[in-house]
Design a protein around this motif. Structure first.
Motif, PDB file in Angstrom:
ATOM      1  N   CYS A  12       0.875  -1.174   0.000  1.00 18.84           N
ATOM      2  CA  CYS A  12       0.000   0.000   0.000  1.00 18.84           C
ATOM      3  C   CYS A  12       0.915   1.227   0.000  1.00 18.84           C
ATOM      4  O   CYS A  12       2.134   1.100   0.161  1.00 18.84           O
ATOM      5  CB  CYS A  12      -0.897  -0.003   1.240  1.00 18.84           C
ATOM      6  N   PHE A  13       0.320   2.381  -0.129  1.00 21.21           N
ATOM      7  CA  PHE A  13       1.081   3.626  -0.216  1.00 21.21           C
ATOM      8  C   PHE A  13       2.015   3.822   0.985  1.00 21.21           C
ATOM      9  O   PHE A  13       3.197   4.142   0.846  1.00 21.21           O
ATOM     10  CB  PHE A  13       0.075   4.780  -0.356  1.00 21.21           C
ATOM     11  N   GLY A  14       1.471   3.561   2.196  1.00 23.30           N
ATOM     12  CA  GLY A  14       2.247   3.807   3.426  1.00 23.30           C
ATOM     13  C   GLY A  14       3.437   2.875   3.553  1.00 23.30           C
ATOM     14  O   GLY A  14       4.529   3.293   3.952  1.00 23.30           O
ATOM     15  N   VAL A  15       3.241   1.605   3.222  1.00 27.85           N
ATOM     16  CA  VAL A  15       4.325   0.625   3.311  1.00 27.85           C
ATOM     17  C   VAL A  15       5.386   0.930   2.251  1.00 27.85           C
ATOM     18  O   VAL A  15       6.591   0.906   2.515  1.00 27.85           O
ATOM     19  CB  VAL A  15       3.757  -0.816   3.147  1.00 27.85           C
ATOM     20  N   ALA A  73       5.834   2.254   9.327  1.00 28.89           N
ATOM     21  CA  ALA A  73       4.544   2.830   8.915  1.00 28.89           C
ATOM     22  C   ALA A  73       3.512   2.906  10.050  1.00 28.89           C
ATOM     23  O   ALA A  73       2.700   3.836  10.086  1.00 28.89           O
ATOM     24  CB  ALA A  73       3.973   2.024   7.745  1.00 28.89           C
ATOM     25  N   CYS A  96       3.253   6.079   8.247  1.00 32.60           N
ATOM     26  CA  CYS A  96       2.329   6.361   7.143  1.00 32.60           C
ATOM     27  C   CYS A  96       1.651   7.715   7.401  1.00 32.60           C
ATOM     28  O   CYS A  96       1.164   7.963   8.520  1.00 32.60           O
ATOM     29  CB  CYS A  96       1.277   5.261   7.060  1.00 32.60           C
ATOM     30  N   TYR A  98      -1.204   8.683   6.774  1.00 36.22           N
ATOM     31  CA  TYR A  98      -2.584   8.526   7.262  1.00 36.22           C
ATOM     32  C   TYR A  98      -2.593   8.252   8.774  1.00 36.22           C
ATOM     33  O   TYR A  98      -3.502   8.658   9.478  1.00 36.22           O
ATOM     34  CB  TYR A  98      -3.304   7.386   6.525  1.00 36.22           C
ATOM     35  N   THR A 163      -6.483   1.992  11.342  1.00 35.91           N
ATOM     36  CA  THR A 163      -6.605   2.167   9.880  1.00 35.91           C
ATOM     37  C   THR A 163      -7.097   0.904   9.172  1.00 35.91           C
ATOM     38  O   THR A 163      -7.700   0.988   8.110  1.00 35.91           O
ATOM     39  CB  THR A 163      -5.253   2.574   9.257  1.00 35.91           C
ATOM     40  N   CYS A 191      -8.518   3.110   6.590  1.00 30.20           N
ATOM     41  CA  CYS A 191      -7.830   3.376   5.319  1.00 30.20           C
ATOM     42  C   CYS A 191      -8.469   2.565   4.188  1.00 30.20           C
ATOM     43  O   CYS A 191      -8.726   1.367   4.343  1.00 30.20           O
ATOM     44  CB  CYS A 191      -6.365   2.982   5.473  1.00 30.20           C
ATOM     45  N   ALA A 193      -7.195   1.520   1.477  1.00 31.21           N
ATOM     46  CA  ALA A 193      -6.317   0.537   0.819  1.00 31.21           C
ATOM     47  C   ALA A 193      -6.709  -0.893   1.226  1.00 31.21           C
ATOM     48  O   ALA A 193      -6.767  -1.798   0.399  1.00 31.21           O
ATOM     49  CB  ALA A 193      -4.867   0.801   1.185  1.00 31.21           C
ATOM     50  N   THR A 194      -7.015  -1.071   2.519  1.00 24.48           N
ATOM     51  CA  THR A 194      -7.364  -2.406   3.016  1.00 24.48           C
ATOM     52  C   THR A 194      -8.715  -2.838   2.462  1.00 24.48           C
ATOM     53  O   THR A 194      -8.874  -3.968   1.983  1.00 24.48           O
ATOM     54  CB  THR A 194      -7.428  -2.381   4.568  1.00 24.48           C
TER      55      THR A 194
END
Ligand code: F3S
Length: 295
Positions: A12-15, A73, A96, A98, A163, A191, A193-194
């Motif tokens: 995902c973006f944060g990772v 993150a 992250c 978020y 999240t 979030c 993404a999940t």
């Protein structure tokens, strides 16, 4: 054989952001680098970083300054950052964005006099970190039933979520909180993404004859994906790398789906896709699974 690969598979973006920060830093400095906890739940990535001299520590006391320490993150509380700085370590915050947003929100509302409630797993590092931003005074619950065990509160209440929390459960808990308390403001900090990954896995696993879920053994989001896919497709396999692909004759299948947890690097996904295409071209002798089925 048609391969259907989930668009949302993998980092995902944060990772992605956190992993990039560590690799970039390892490439550009000779200084000692630590990560506070494994940067992600993926052995290959952690091993690769170890080859570059990056050491994983579990708590600040294990680090020797001068060195850089990367916050992963999930984020941490201000107390942990202070502890690291007091040991002469330079903190590189790869939390992250978020998660940072939730930390700021909790910190502000706490200063404004709100009682904070966090909906999530109290043992998860993200939640432990967020709680640090309100001096560890939050009530942390994860079920609807736990709302009744909360004490009476005069203060205004501010509710946030982990999240990765399941949205349906969040809505149920909010309903119960609103029933019990009058003064609740909520911030849905789940979030997308999940959510997206799970919805896509659900859809694909309904259409295919076999499903591969790639991810680390300890990754809770990968296990969740496996559960979802397994409930729709009996031949769902959880694998860490291409070498774990089960010995089944994939030519017997019309469609095979692939998804991956948030800590699975692109290169692992590509290796799996490549191996599946290779297997599709090969003649297949009797496999374990077939042998088992015919015995
Ligand atoms: Fe961040 Fe969402 Fe990933 S909160 S770490 S982008 S799952």
């Amino acid at each position: 054989m048609e391969l259907i690969i989930a668009d949302s598979a993998g980092f995902c973006f944060g990772v992605n952001n956190a992993v990039k920060i560590v690799f970039d830093l390892a490439a550009e400095t000779n200084e000692r680098i630590y990560t506070l906890g494994p940067i992600i739940h993926n052995e290959q990535v952690v091993d690769k970083l170890a080859e570059h001299g990056v050491v994983t520590i579990d708590n600040p006391d294990e680090a020797e300054g001068p060195a850089k320490v990367i916050i992963r993150a999930h984020g941490v509380g201000p107390g942990t950052i202070k502890q690291l700085q007091e040991r002469g370590l330079e903190v590189v915050n790869a939390s992250c964005p978020y998660v940072v947003k939730i930390q700021k929100l909790v910190s502000e509302k706490y200063k404004d006099g709100y009682q904070i409630i966090i909906i999530g797993d109290k043992k998860h590092p993200e939640i432990i970190g967020i709680n640090g931003w309100c001096d560890n005074t939050a009530y942390i619950i994860e079920t609807d039933e736990q709302v009744n065990s909360l004490p009476h509160m005069e203060k205004n209440i501010c509710v946030v979520a982990q999240t990765t929390f399941i949205r349906e459960k969040w809505e149920k808990i909010i309903k119960s909180l609103n029933k019990r308390f009058e003064n609740v403001i909520k911030f849905d900090t789940i979030c997308n993404a999940t959510d997206k990954r799970q919805v896509e896995a659900e859809k694909i696993s309904k259409e295919v004859d076999m499903m591969l879920v790639i991810g680390g053994l300890n990754s809770s989001n990968t296990n969740k994906l496996y559960e979802i896919c397994r409930s729709n497709c009996e031949r769902t396999y959880k694998i860490q790398t291409a070498s774990d692909i089960p010995p089944v004759d994939i030519k017997k299948f019309k469609k095979i789906g692939i998804t991956a947890g948030a800590s699975t690097p692109d290169w692992v996904i590509k290796e799996v896709i490549h191996k599946m295409s290779e297997l599709d071209k090969q003649d297949f002798e009797m496999s374990f699974a077939d042998a088992f089925e015919s015995s």
